[in-house]
Write a protein that holds these residues in place. Sequence first.
Motif, PDB file in Angstrom:
ATOM      1  N   ARG A 173       0.823  -1.214   0.000  1.00 27.64           N
ATOM      2  CA  ARG A 173       0.000   0.000   0.000  1.00 27.64           C
ATOM      3  C   ARG A 173       0.855   1.261   0.000  1.00 27.64           C
ATOM      4  N   PHE A 174       2.032   1.172   0.606  1.00 25.79           N
ATOM      5  CA  PHE A 174       2.932   2.325   0.581  1.00 25.79           C
ATOM      6  C   PHE A 174       3.426   2.572  -0.843  1.00 25.79           C
ATOM      7  N   ILE A 175       3.894   1.515  -1.503  1.00 22.81           N
ATOM      8  CA  ILE A 175       4.408   1.679  -2.868  1.00 22.81           C
ATOM      9  C   ILE A 175       3.292   2.126  -3.806  1.00 22.81           C
ATOM     10  N   GLU A 176       2.069   1.668  -3.523  1.00 19.35           N
ATOM     11  CA  GLU A 176       0.920   2.042  -4.342  1.00 19.35           C
ATOM     12  C   GLU A 176       0.691   3.558  -4.323  1.00 19.35           C
ATOM     13  N   SER A 177       1.168   4.211  -3.268  1.00 17.66           N
ATOM     14  CA  SER A 177       0.969   5.652  -3.149  1.00 17.66           C
ATOM     15  C   SER A 177       2.087   6.456  -3.796  1.00 17.66           C
ATOM     16  N   LEU A 178       3.099   5.773  -4.347  1.00 16.73           N
ATOM     17  CA  LEU A 178       4.250   6.472  -4.915  1.00 16.73           C
ATOM     18  C   LEU A 178       4.056   6.748  -6.400  1.00 16.73           C
ATOM     19  N   SER A 179       5.136   7.064  -7.082  1.00 19.25           N
ATOM     20  CA  SER A 179       5.074   7.505  -8.474  1.00 19.25           C
ATOM     21  C   SER A 179       4.637   6.390  -9.418  1.00 19.25           C
ATOM     22  N   THR A 180       4.282   6.781 -10.627  1.00 14.81           N
ATOM     23  CA  THR A 180       3.863   5.818 -11.652  1.00 14.81           C
ATOM     24  C   THR A 180       4.983   4.836 -11.957  1.00 14.81           C
ATOM     25  N   TYR A 181       6.239   5.338 -11.999  1.00 14.01           N
ATOM     26  CA  TYR A 181       7.389   4.468 -12.273  1.00 14.01           C
ATOM     27  C   TYR A 181       7.494   3.365 -11.230  1.00 14.01           C
ATOM     28  N   THR A 182       7.292   3.738  -9.963  1.00 15.45           N
ATOM     29  CA  THR A 182       7.402   2.756  -8.887  1.00 15.45           C
ATOM     30  C   THR A 182       6.263   1.753  -8.938  1.00 15.45           C
ATOM     31  N   ARG A 183       5.072   2.247  -9.238  1.00 18.14           N
ATOM     32  CA  ARG A 183       3.903   1.361  -9.216  1.00 18.14           C
ATOM     33  C   ARG A 183       3.954   0.304 -10.307  1.00 18.14           C
ATOM     34  N   MET A 184       4.781   0.496 -11.322  1.00 14.30           N
ATOM     35  CA  MET A 184       4.834  -0.509 -12.391  1.00 14.30           C
ATOM     36  C   MET A 184       5.427  -1.827 -11.890  1.00 14.30           C
ATOM     37  N   PHE A 185       6.138  -1.786 -10.720  1.00  8.84           N
ATOM     38  CA  PHE A 185       6.684  -3.014 -10.152  1.00  8.84           C
ATOM     39  C   PHE A 185       5.633  -3.803  -9.375  1.00  8.84           C
ATOM     40  N   LEU A 186       4.501  -3.169  -9.042  1.00  8.24           N
ATOM     41  CA  LEU A 186       3.502  -3.824  -8.199  1.00  8.24           C
ATOM     42  C   LEU A 186       2.958  -5.098  -8.819  1.00  8.24           C
ATOM     43  N   GLU A 187       2.792  -5.093 -10.163  1.00 10.74           N
ATOM     44  CA  GLU A 187       2.229  -6.270 -10.833  1.00 10.74           C
ATOM     45  C   GLU A 187       3.129  -7.496 -10.652  1.00 10.74           C
ATOM     46  N   ARG A 188       4.427  -7.273 -10.391  1.00 11.53           N
ATOM     47  CA  ARG A 188       5.361  -8.391 -10.278  1.00 11.53           C
ATOM     48  C   ARG A 188       5.613  -8.789  -8.824  1.00 11.53           C
ATOM     49  N   MET A 189       5.119  -7.983  -7.884  1.00 13.73           N
ATOM     50  CA  MET A 189       5.321  -8.294  -6.468  1.00 13.73           C
ATOM     51  C   MET A 189       4.157  -9.106  -5.933  1.00 13.73           C
ATOM     52  N   ASP A 190       4.479 -10.169  -5.205  1.00 14.01           N
ATOM     53  CA  ASP A 190       3.433 -11.009  -4.626  1.00 14.01           C
ATOM     54  C   ASP A 190       2.712 -10.263  -3.509  1.00 14.01           C
ATOM     55  N   ARG A 191       1.401 -10.409  -3.497  1.00 11.87           N
ATOM     56  CA  ARG A 191       0.603  -9.800  -2.438  1.00 11.87           C
ATOM     57  C   ARG A 191       0.066 -10.933  -1.566  1.00 11.87           C
ATOM     58  N   PRO A 192      -0.126 -10.698  -0.278  1.00 14.81           N
ATOM     59  CA  PRO A 192      -0.612 -11.774   0.593  1.00 14.81           C
ATOM     60  C   PRO A 192      -1.897 -12.409   0.078  1.00 14.81           C
ATOM     61  N   ASP A 193      -2.011 -13.718   0.264  1.00 14.18           N
ATOM     62  CA  ASP A 193      -3.178 -14.474  -0.188  1.00 14.18           C
ATOM     63  C   ASP A 193      -4.250 -14.439   0.908  1.00 14.18           C
ATOM     64  N   LEU A 194      -5.194 -13.519   0.751  1.00 15.18           N
ATOM     65  CA  LEU A 194      -6.278 -13.396   1.733  1.00 15.18           C
ATOM     66  C   LEU A 194      -7.489 -12.761   1.065  1.00 15.18           C
ATOM     67  N   ASP A 195      -8.610 -12.808   1.772  1.00 15.29           N
ATOM     68  CA  ASP A 195      -9.848 -12.240   1.213  1.00 15.29           C
ATOM     69  C   ASP A 195      -9.979 -10.757   1.537  1.00 15.29           C
ATOM     70  N   VAL A 196      -9.860 -10.414   2.800  1.00 14.73           N
ATOM     71  CA  VAL A 196     -10.072  -9.023   3.216  1.00 14.73           C
ATOM     72  C   VAL A 196      -9.083  -8.664   4.313  1.00 14.73           C
ATOM     73  N   ILE A 197      -8.544  -7.446   4.223  1.00 15.70           N
ATOM     74  CA  ILE A 197      -7.771  -6.884   5.325  1.00 15.70           C
ATOM     75  C   ILE A 197      -8.178  -5.418   5.449  1.00 15.70           C
ATOM     76  N   ARG A 198      -8.628  -5.046   6.641  1.00 13.78           N
ATOM     77  CA  ARG A 198      -9.129  -3.694   6.854  1.00 13.78           C
ATOM     78  C   ARG A 198      -8.356  -2.997   7.976  1.00 13.78           C
ATOM     79  N   ASN A 199      -8.292  -1.681   7.862  1.00  9.84           N
ATOM     80  CA  ASN A 199      -7.722  -0.827   8.901  1.00  9.84           C
ATOM     81  C   ASN A 199      -6.235  -1.089   9.153  1.00  9.84           C
ATOM     82  N   ILE A 200      -5.520  -1.471   8.108  1.00  5.72           N
ATOM     83  CA  ILE A 200      -4.086  -1.693   8.297  1.00  5.72           C
ATOM     84  C   ILE A 200      -3.367  -0.346   8.250  1.00  5.72           C
TER      85      ILE A 200
END
Length: 936
Positions: A70-97
């Motif tokens: 979520r931190f990287i998601e808030s950064l520049s477009t250049y940085t966010r292009m790496f998000l598609e290649r980074m694994d995200r935790p396998d879960l249904d819902v996470i709130r208030n993190i």
Amino acid sequence: MAKKRALAEEMLPAPVLDKDELVIEGLRQNNLKNLNLRIPHNRITAIVGPSGSGKSSLAFDTLFAEGRWRFIESLSTYTRMFLERMDRPDLDVIRNIRPAIAVEQKNPVRGSRSTVGTTTELNDYLRIFFSRVGRLYCQGCGSPVREENPTKIAERLFTERPGARLTIGFTVAAKSKSTDELAGDLLRKGFIRIRAEGRIFNIEYERPATLAESVDVIADRVVVKETERQRIAEAFETSFREGDGEAWAEEADGGVERFSTYPACAACGTKAERPSPLALSFNHPVGACTECKGFGNLLHYDEDKIIPDRTISLKDGAIEPWTKPAYKWWYEELEKYAPRYEIGLEKPFDRLSSRERKLVFDGTKDFDGIDAFFEYLDTKKYKLHIKVFTSRYKGQVTCTSCRGARLKKAALSVRVDDRTIADVSRMSIRDARAFFKSLRLTRFEKEVSKEVLKQITLKLGFLSETGLGYITLDRLTKTLSGGEAQRVSIATQLASALTGVLYILDEPSIGLHPIDIDTLIAQVRRLASLGNTVVLVEHDPAMILASDNIVELGPGAGERGGRLVFSGPKDEFLKTARTLTSNYLTGREVIHVPRWRRNGSGRFITLKGASGNNLKSIDLKIPLKTMTCVTGVSGSGKSSLVVDTFYNASAPHFGESRVDKPLPYRSLEGLGYISGLRLIDQSPIGRTPRSNPLTYIGGFDAIRKLYASLPAAKSMGLSPGHFSFNVTGGRCEACRGEGVEKLEMYFLPDVYVKCAVCGGKRYKNTVLEVRYRGKSIFDCLEMTFEEALRLFPYETDLQRRFSILRDVGLGYLKLGQSATTLSGGEAQRLKIARELVEETSGDILYILDEPTTGLHMDDTRKLLSVLGRLVDAGNTVLIIEHNLECIKTADHIIDLGPGGGDAGGKIVASGKPEEVAASRSSLIARYLKEALSLPI
């Protein structure tokens, strides 16, 4: 999947009741089995459970990974292009993190420029403080340098000349101006009085007939008293500005005193320059010593490494590099001409005369000596193998130019209370804190350093209160243990005073004496009280009991773990839970005190007069064929005694040449009673993703041969080499068999992502088609050692190796797990397992540094059983330890102290645990009595 989950989270508004909790639903990360749980904000939550139950999967692979995403998601477009290649935790819902900060056990620093001072930013504040407040001394003669500024002058005048009537002014050059031209210039600036021809003129009404080369201009006339303080300072400020940095003050019948803003030596008159904060940095060329480049030491050829054993003769190979076939010619030349120069080839090297030794090193016109040999090799250092070879014979020596201070003379010419910035950096945190508390500053110095002094005392306070008071500010960060590095990070976070953050701490109690745990608990509570959510992955009973909320995973490790066996308040956990951890905390399960203690063989290894670092010339006596624990508070000298002195002094006797020079000691006796020496520390078993537990314990060859013998492999012509990811053939060449690719983030730590070609499976598809009992080679590497025991029921050698790993509490590790993901404790237990696999014949002395690190109380019991097997087989085990369960089961204890740093370095008690528990001078005694169930 990530997009679907994000959409689901957007469609589900957070219930009002959720705002005070971090809510997780459907968590399936790694071995976690569809968990639903809530973690209260602004509280301390301990995640507990046996090793391998999924604690790190929850804390780091889920909470921290999601926070980072979520931190990287808030950064520049250049940085966010790496998000598609980074694994995200396998879960249904996470709130208030909340934004997450992970403080792990690992010490990632490897460079020699990083110190505790630079890591905590204390060096930055010290540089500013010294540049503003420090007293300048002449680089030539060492005398004080006179520095003036209006405020300082005003303060000094009030101290030295109270009530004096002063005329304050400056001198200007007439520069061939006429009287009227000069008077006009001065009047336009507001000055009306000058001194010329021996008297004072008011140039509005009267002017001198002629002008000298320079003229004194009067800025003001004042009486030195409290109400005129500001006026005096302003008069000097004006005089310095108009007088090009020069001013004067004249007292009636008292003579003239001249002042200058240019620093100059009071004794020799040499002009000086106050260093800027940058010039006080050893990490910048402006401030770094030109000789050692800011490292504080130089690499020189070390005689002790060139001649590691002085008891043997030149003929028998005393000059170690000349025993190598490639360089034997150099010895043959020495041998040819030695009789001519009366050099004894058959005498032990330490019995050669100083003349003979000098000839061996310096050489003669007939043969080249050792010095010429290494000078020749230095000309060939462009060849990698030569560079590696010569590095074996080099050692660090203190830089002769800066004497280890790392800085240029200009930086060391600034002192506060007669201490340079290097002197303060050499202090322990505890001593530095006392130094700044007792510092007496003038009103001006207090004003200019108010904020920076506040930050220095704040950071030193937090570091001291997290149990690090014994560490010096110039201590290299790479030499810190995982626990020490973690506590440095905690202290830094406390000093930053952030709120609304999710802190994830990985066993912060590691390396702490029981007496220091309470202090650490107070600091962790302070983090939560600032309005932060603190999550601890912890095994220490005191830290668990200090938490507000408990999450226990289990009931076992690996596939038998990953379930939520309890989640709720601590009080409810202790009253109602019947879990593995609660059973130990409530006393339903215990590690029993041995019914009898081993007396050993009656023989000892004795090290006398150990005096390195803070050791006070002490004698270490190790009873053989026993398990001995060396205890003491952090910084009491345990590692200095056991590793830096005893091990480094003993290892060369058993053929180990790549050890550091031992700290000073007087004598060492009894090594003939043992046949070998092993140091099993927490250093990594490998530094690349290729290294893994399976290859480390030597089981991969058997598995590759098994797969290559299968009919499918034979039909495709696959050999055992095709099932290796370390060589070309069957591995994926896109990632070179690592299964991951490194993304250099530049402004963030590097991120490893799955290989896009093989999907992280390391091998080519043809190799993966070969299956043994339905499992490909990749599937096999993804199994835990517990599961592998069931996969290979008929492979006796693999069964033996894997069973030993299970016995030391590592059955939950995956066969192919990257060595870079292993904690220090896991790496250490792998080394213990390999020793057991190799089945030594006995009489080995094993040195272990906190082997219980990262172990649940139940796993500690298993480890102690394994260590007992080593001793019962005729070996000796010497352990540096803080864990009371381990200490109470030892045969012998050596307790150092009584404090840390300069307050330590003595043996305060030794003997059987019951004897040490009765000691009045030992800090461990009170806790040991409780562990042994003795009356306190």
